[in-house]
Design an enzyme around this catalytic site. Structure first.
Site, PDB file in Angstrom:
ATOM      1  N   LYS A  10       0.834  -1.213   0.000  1.00 37.34           N
ATOM      2  CA  LYS A  10       0.000   0.000   0.000  1.00 37.34           C
ATOM      3  C   LYS A  10       0.865   1.258   0.000  1.00 37.34           C
ATOM      4  CE  LYS A  10      -2.175  -0.717   3.920  1.00 37.34           C
ATOM      5  NZ  LYS A  10      -1.471  -1.935   4.360  1.00 37.34           N
ATOM      6  N   ARG A  85      -9.353   0.898   9.083  1.00 37.58           N
ATOM      7  CA  ARG A  85      -8.902  -0.452   9.426  1.00 37.58           C
ATOM      8  C   ARG A  85      -9.956  -1.218  10.215  1.00 37.58           C
ATOM      9  NH1 ARG A  85      -3.011   0.890   9.075  1.00 37.58           N
ATOM     10  NH2 ARG A  85      -1.785  -0.994   9.323  1.00 37.58           N
ATOM     11  N   ARG A 124      12.392  -5.354   5.323  1.00 31.43           N
ATOM     12  CA  ARG A 124      11.954  -3.979   5.117  1.00 31.43           C
ATOM     13  C   ARG A 124      12.617  -2.983   6.068  1.00 31.43           C
ATOM     14  NH1 ARG A 124       5.682  -2.764   3.872  1.00 31.43           N
ATOM     15  NH2 ARG A 124       5.344  -2.563   6.089  1.00 31.43           N
ATOM     16  N   ARG A 157      11.494  -0.646  11.386  1.00 30.97           N
ATOM     17  CA  ARG A 157      10.485  -0.108  12.307  1.00 30.97           C
ATOM     18  C   ARG A 157      10.327  -1.022  13.517  1.00 30.97           C
ATOM     19  NH1 ARG A 157       5.470   0.900   8.376  1.00 30.97           N
ATOM     20  NH2 ARG A 157       4.431  -0.036  10.155  1.00 30.97           N
ATOM     21  N   ARG A 168       0.209  -8.486  13.685  1.00 28.06           N
ATOM     22  CA  ARG A 168      -0.452  -7.478  12.843  1.00 28.06           C
ATOM     23  C   ARG A 168      -1.248  -8.140  11.721  1.00 28.06           C
ATOM     24  NH1 ARG A 168       4.227  -3.925  10.898  1.00 28.06           N
ATOM     25  NH2 ARG A 168       2.642  -2.792   9.751  1.00 28.06           N
TER      26      ARG A 168
HETATM   27  P1  AMP Z   1       0.980   1.153   8.973  1.00 31.20           P
HETATM   28  O1  AMP Z   1       2.141   2.021   8.720  1.00 31.20           O
HETATM   29  O2  AMP Z   1      -0.237   1.535   8.167  1.00 31.20           O
HETATM   30  O3  AMP Z   1       1.294  -0.314   8.857  1.00 31.20           O
HETATM   31  O4  AMP Z   1       0.558   1.409  10.504  1.00 31.20           O
HETATM   32  C1  AMP Z   1       1.444   1.136  11.571  1.00 31.20           C
HETATM   33  C2  AMP Z   1       0.674   0.989  12.869  1.00 31.20           C
HETATM   34  O5  AMP Z   1      -0.034   2.217  13.165  1.00 31.20           O
HETATM   35  C3  AMP Z   1      -0.424  -0.071  12.858  1.00 31.20           C
HETATM   36  O6  AMP Z   1       0.077  -1.367  13.118  1.00 31.20           O
HETATM   37  C4  AMP Z   1      -1.332   0.429  13.971  1.00 31.20           C
HETATM   38  O7  AMP Z   1      -0.786   0.178  15.253  1.00 31.20           O
HETATM   39  C5  AMP Z   1      -1.293   1.938  13.752  1.00 31.20           C
HETATM   40  N1  AMP Z   1      -2.347   2.347  12.776  1.00 31.20           N
HETATM   41  C6  AMP Z   1      -2.166   2.833  11.527  1.00 31.20           C
HETATM   42  N2  AMP Z   1      -3.334   3.097  10.923  1.00 31.20           N
HETATM   43  C7  AMP Z   1      -4.299   2.763  11.813  1.00 31.20           C
HETATM   44  C8  AMP Z   1      -5.722   2.770  11.783  1.00 31.20           C
HETATM   45  N3  AMP Z   1      -6.397   3.177  10.696  1.00 31.20           N
HETATM   46  N4  AMP Z   1      -6.380   2.347  12.889  1.00 31.20           N
HETATM   47  C9  AMP Z   1      -5.721   1.960  13.995  1.00 31.20           C
HETATM   48  N5  AMP Z   1      -4.385   1.887  14.088  1.00 31.20           N
HETATM   49  C10 AMP Z   1      -3.667   2.282  13.008  1.00 31.20           C
END
Ligand code: AMP
Length: 210
Positions: A10, A85, A124, A157, A168
């Site tokens: 994404k 999400r 990554r 990360r 996750r």
């Molecule tokens: P990402 O970079 O999109 O993989 O997001 C990293 C982390 O941020 C996720 O594993 C969640 O802990 C938090 N996060 C990101 N977007 C959301 C969302 N829409 N709702 C809840 N937690 C989020």
């Protein structure tokens, strides 16, 4: 909107699409990481959830999106990456868009098998400043640890340790995967094979939304 599990590409696809005018890349994960780096109150609240691979509570997440969308000029197109999400977030987004008099044009789901996701995330590393994603084996930055685009620090990360990643993916299956049905029922969902090079996936995405 791009829907898909962690590692489905994404962020990579969103960065390509939004490099053209006049797009805004709205990544809630990116916004949270920015708060972590700036050590804000919101960052402190989000950190525990993120480090455990849990979702940040809906109320907090919707608030941050609301604040971000409020200031976006009408002519700017918004690409949602990692939001919504949960079903509650999707419902809140519908209300928010209606308030702003804006509409979702398409929802693209990137399909990638779990073993490919795990392999991708294993290598990554992400720029802490501009969020550009690298892969240590297949696509490393030119200078190790330094972002090609902005000179920021490129590192693994904290939520990409193998046990956190597995969790996750489970959270995705439980809370986020059902959103495909939510958007399919509304006639908005297009599914794209997300397996392959970023270029190959980008042309499939372009063809699908056309
Ligand atoms: P990402 O970079 O999109 O993989 O997001 C990293 C982390 O941020 C996720 O594993 C969640 O802990 C938090 N996060 C990101 N977007 C959301 C969302 N829409 N709702 C809840 N937690 C989020």
């Amino acid at each position: 909107m791009l829907l898909g599990p962690p590692g489905s590409g994404k962020g990579t696809q969103a960065a390509r699409i939004t490099s053209r005018p006049v797009w805004l890349h709205l990544s809630t994960g990116g916004l949270f990481r920015d708060h972590l780096r700036r050590r804000t109150e919101l960052g402190a609240l989000a950190r525990g959830y993120i480090d455990r691979g849990e979702l940040v509570p809906d109320r907090v997440t919707v608030d941050i999106v609301r604040q971000c969308l409020r200031d976006v000029p009408r002519e700017t197109r918004v690409l949602f990456d990692g939001f919504p999400r949960t079903r509650a977030q999707a419902v809140a987004l519908d209300a928010l868009l209606a308030e702003l008099g804006r509409k979702l044009s398409s929802v693209v789901q990137l399909d990638v098998p779990r073993e490919v996701l795990l392999a991708r995330i294993a290598g990554r590393a992400t720029c802490a400043r501009c969020q550009t994603v690298y892969n240590i084996t297949t696509q490393p930055p030119k200078v190790p640890g330094v972002c090609d685009r902005c000179g920021g620090e490129v590192a693994v990360r904290s939520d990409e340790a193998p046990e956190v990643v597995a969790h996750r993916l489970d959270v995705y299956e439980r809370d986020t995967a059902p959103l495909a049905e939510y958007y399919r029922e509304r006639g908005m969902l297009v599914r794209v094979d997300g397996n392959g090079s970023p270029e190959a996936v980008a042309s499939r995405v372009a063809a699908a939304v056309r």
